[in-house]
Scaffold this active site. Structure first.
Site, mmCIF file in Angstrom:
data_model
loop_
_atom_site.group_PDB
_atom_site.id
_atom_site.type_symbol
_atom_site.label_atom_id
_atom_site.label_comp_id
_atom_site.label_asym_id
_atom_site.label_seq_id
_atom_site.Cartn_x
_atom_site.Cartn_y
_atom_site.Cartn_z
ATOM 1 N N LYS A 83 -2.603 8.090 -15.802
ATOM 2 C CA LYS A 83 -3.252 8.929 -14.792
ATOM 3 C C LYS A 83 -2.553 10.282 -14.767
ATOM 4 O O LYS A 83 -1.323 10.349 -14.643
ATOM 5 C CB LYS A 83 -3.113 8.217 -13.439
ATOM 6 C CG LYS A 83 -4.204 8.499 -12.444
ATOM 7 C CD LYS A 83 -4.040 7.570 -11.250
ATOM 8 C CE LYS A 83 -4.983 7.929 -10.138
ATOM 9 N NZ LYS A 83 -4.669 7.205 -8.898
HETATM 10 O O1 G3P Z 1 -5.477 6.576 -5.576
HETATM 11 C C1 G3P Z 1 -6.068 7.763 -5.222
HETATM 12 C C2 G3P Z 1 -6.868 7.740 -3.960
HETATM 13 O O2 G3P Z 1 -7.716 6.631 -3.938
HETATM 14 C C3 G3P Z 1 -6.101 7.969 -2.696
HETATM 15 O O3 G3P Z 1 -6.861 7.738 -1.550
HETATM 16 O O4 G3P Z 1 -7.001 7.379 0.890
HETATM 17 O O5 G3P Z 1 -4.957 8.462 -0.069
HETATM 18 O O6 G3P Z 1 -7.112 9.686 0.005
HETATM 19 P P1 G3P Z 1 -6.456 8.346 -0.108
#
Ligand code: G3P
Length: 216
Positions: A83
């Site tokens: 990633k």
């Molecule tokens: O892994 C990346 C993403 O899904 C993070 O989500 O909830 O931290 O915006 P969030």
């Protein structure tokens, strides 16, 4: 649509894997930091739990550093997807890693143009963050529709991985829009099968069955 779990919590991942519905896992540095487990050990355990693509994020900010980390991560297990952030350096690294045959997930995508560049660099997945767009008053799911259009226009094979999913409605919209993958936090995944009418109906069936004194 494939379902990935967005988590680095081994208990959650174990429970999710037991459902047999999980196709892969995504992690990020914040999730890994919360897990309290060393990165390599964590990744190896996740690879044992879920036999699918496992995204592991680089932390270098320059392209050579990302390429070095990406090569190292990809050697840990054949299911590791490297990633990288959607920056100029990240795009450069994506191109080189893709040319090496290493699967990549370009993350922190917030616009269709960014997604176009990720695909042009050969990314295996692009991760648009829908919840974080919603948070700033921009319709996150519109981005998914826009990226689909861009990818269709040019026949890109980069898979759209909906990230920053906050509730089941995001998952429903992802399915309706034909996203390739949604990566879902465990607490949202457990809500997907729930419906109050299912619960109400089942309680009624059980009560009627019991009242009639029936047995199988
Ligand atoms: O892994 C990346 C993403 O899904 C993070 O989500 O909830 O931290 O915006 P969030």
């Amino acid at each position: 649509m494939k379902i990935f779990i967005d988590s680095a919590n081994l208990d959650e991942l174990e429970k999710a894997a037991q459902t047999g519905m999980i196709d892969g896992v995504t992690t990020n540095p914040s999730l890994v930091a919360k897990s309290g487990v060393s990165f390599e050990k964590l990744l190896m355990r996740i690879c044992e739990l879920v036999p699918g693509p496992i995204s592991a994020e680089v932390t270098a900010l320059d392209a050579p550093g990302m390429i070095e980390e990406g090569r190292k991560l990809s050697k840990l297990h054949s299911n590791i997807v490297v990633k990288v952030p959607l920056t100029d350096a990240g795009l450069k690294a994506t191109r080189i890693l893709s040319q090496d045959g290493i699967a990549t997930n370009v993350t922190l995508c917030f616009s269709p143009i960014q997604a176009y560049l990720a695909a042009k660099c050969g990314a295996t997945y692009v991760s648009p963050f829908v919840g974080r767009l919603d948070d700033i008053g921009v319709a996150g799911m519109q981005l998914i529709q826009d990226i689909r259009k861009v990818y269709q226009n040019y026949g890109f094979t980069t898979q759209i991985l909906v990230a920053s999913v906050r509730h089941p409605e995001h998952v429903l919209q992802s399915i309706m829009m034909g996203a390739d993958v949604a990566t879902i936090p465990y607490n949202v995944f457990t809500k997907l099968a729930q419906h109050p009418l299912t619960e109400k109906g089942l309680n009624q069936f059980m009560a009627d069955w019991k009242a009639a004194g029936l047995t199988l």
